[in-house]
Enzyme design. Sequence first.
Site, PDB file in Angstrom:
ATOM      1  N   SER A 131       0.826  -1.213   0.000  1.00 26.96           N
ATOM      2  CA  SER A 131       0.000   0.000   0.000  1.00 26.96           C
ATOM      3  C   SER A 131       0.857   1.260   0.000  1.00 26.96           C
ATOM      4  O   SER A 131       1.962   1.283   0.556  1.00 26.96           O
ATOM      5  CB  SER A 131      -0.928   0.017   1.215  1.00 26.96           C
ATOM      6  OG  SER A 131      -1.836  -1.059   1.166  1.00 26.96           O
ATOM      7  N   GLU A 248      -3.238 -19.802   0.140  1.00 30.00           N
ATOM      8  CA  GLU A 248      -4.141 -20.267   1.186  1.00 30.00           C
ATOM      9  C   GLU A 248      -5.572 -19.759   0.989  1.00 30.00           C
ATOM     10  O   GLU A 248      -6.362 -19.750   1.935  1.00 30.00           O
ATOM     11  CB  GLU A 248      -3.630 -19.829   2.578  1.00 30.00           C
ATOM     12  CG  GLU A 248      -2.225 -20.265   2.883  1.00 30.00           C
ATOM     13  CD  GLU A 248      -2.070 -21.769   3.053  1.00 30.00           C
ATOM     14  OE1 GLU A 248      -3.061 -22.442   3.364  1.00 30.00           O
ATOM     15  OE2 GLU A 248      -0.955 -22.265   2.867  1.00 30.00           O
ATOM     16  N   GLU A 375     -16.288  -4.758  -0.922  1.00 26.31           N
ATOM     17  CA  GLU A 375     -16.820  -4.191  -2.168  1.00 26.31           C
ATOM     18  C   GLU A 375     -16.278  -4.943  -3.380  1.00 26.31           C
ATOM     19  O   GLU A 375     -17.029  -5.260  -4.323  1.00 26.31           O
ATOM     20  CB  GLU A 375     -16.448  -2.702  -2.261  1.00 26.31           C
ATOM     21  CG  GLU A 375     -17.168  -1.811  -1.269  1.00 26.31           C
ATOM     22  CD  GLU A 375     -16.615  -1.893   0.143  1.00 26.31           C
ATOM     23  OE1 GLU A 375     -17.264  -1.355   1.070  1.00 26.31           O
ATOM     24  OE2 GLU A 375     -15.539  -2.494   0.335  1.00 26.31           O
TER      25      GLU A 375
END
Length: 391
Positions: A131, A248, A375
């Site tokens: 990020s 995973e 979302e």
Amino acid sequence: MQLTFDAELEAFRQEFAAFLDEHVPPEAETVERARSSSDMPEWARRWQRVQFDHGWLLPGNPPEFGGRNASILQQYVHLRELSRRRIYHSFNPQGLGIIAASILSFGTEEQKQEWAAKILRGEITASLGMSEPGAGSDLASLRTRAVPEGDDFVVNGQKIWTSGAHDADVLLTFVRTDPDVPKHKGISVLLIPTDLPGVTRRPFGSICGKDDLDFNEVFFDDVRVPAANLVGPLNGGWGVASGSLGHERNLLWLGFADRLQDLIADFHPTGPLDRDRYATMLMDAKALNLMGSSALARAAAGKNDVAALSVLKVLGSEAVQTASEVALDTAGVGGLGHPAQTAPALPLDNDNFSTSWFERYARSFAGTIAGGTSEVQRNIIAERVLGLPRS
């Protein structure tokens, strides 16, 4: 649907249970607690190494990387046994579940030995540098640059929300290496040791408290990173990211099922409204486990049902969030007291799962964001399950 296990799978579970009975560290050794998601106390490092050496750290891995080539159902049984005993899988969860896994999938043999094996053995810890300010989790919009120069890349830029970076030895970092192509095609991945000149890590507090130091902002100022630290192909970082966040995935719902079961165990209804809410928790937990078992059975049969996993992600993360909110609301003003204990402190579990109701609720939001926001998951469901057109 409810999974049933044959004798061979039950024998696998019993073998793991016997290993835990023999090797779990005693409570007296676990006094030192982890300070971040890349901080591993010495006892936790030893415990992870014992699991690695016996093939029980990640059973789906080959033996040389802490596993025993286990099937998806065997991996499920392994995680269920840990959950039943409230044993946290690793105190460097991103290092174990994303970064080492990415190196094993996309790295060179040298990188697997130099980085992945050491992370898995608990010798070093790793954090994920993805990020950025102004881009959030929109990987295609990242602006941290890496320019080839001789045998190095010169890296400049900034990351944010980098969990545990101040305690990590290395960052799996997504960088832009070609600004002249479509955004998602010009991204690469570098392993950046945190002790390199020009790397600055600044931890900052969270909503849970100014002393809750896990999040970091990380700055790269002319950091020279050896070209040998490139993971995967040059400008192939988008594919590495898809793999990083996909590891995973078939078992991701189990973490939400565990947290929901913890909330059920720790929340004590007192009146009719509380009991009604408690019944909803029980139904959500039952639905999540049944749907998860069905998806697991399909995965064991070789069927890749991405949309079903999105349903599980939304159901699990939001059920945990709703249950946490109910517990906080029921506790009233007392639930805002912090720090506090809402469950017995367990020596091998993550302390965040037994803290105040306020903190447990605040931390529940991570589940609806990390690994693909609710979302994003709903868009997948709309397109692939409901057949709705893209807007």
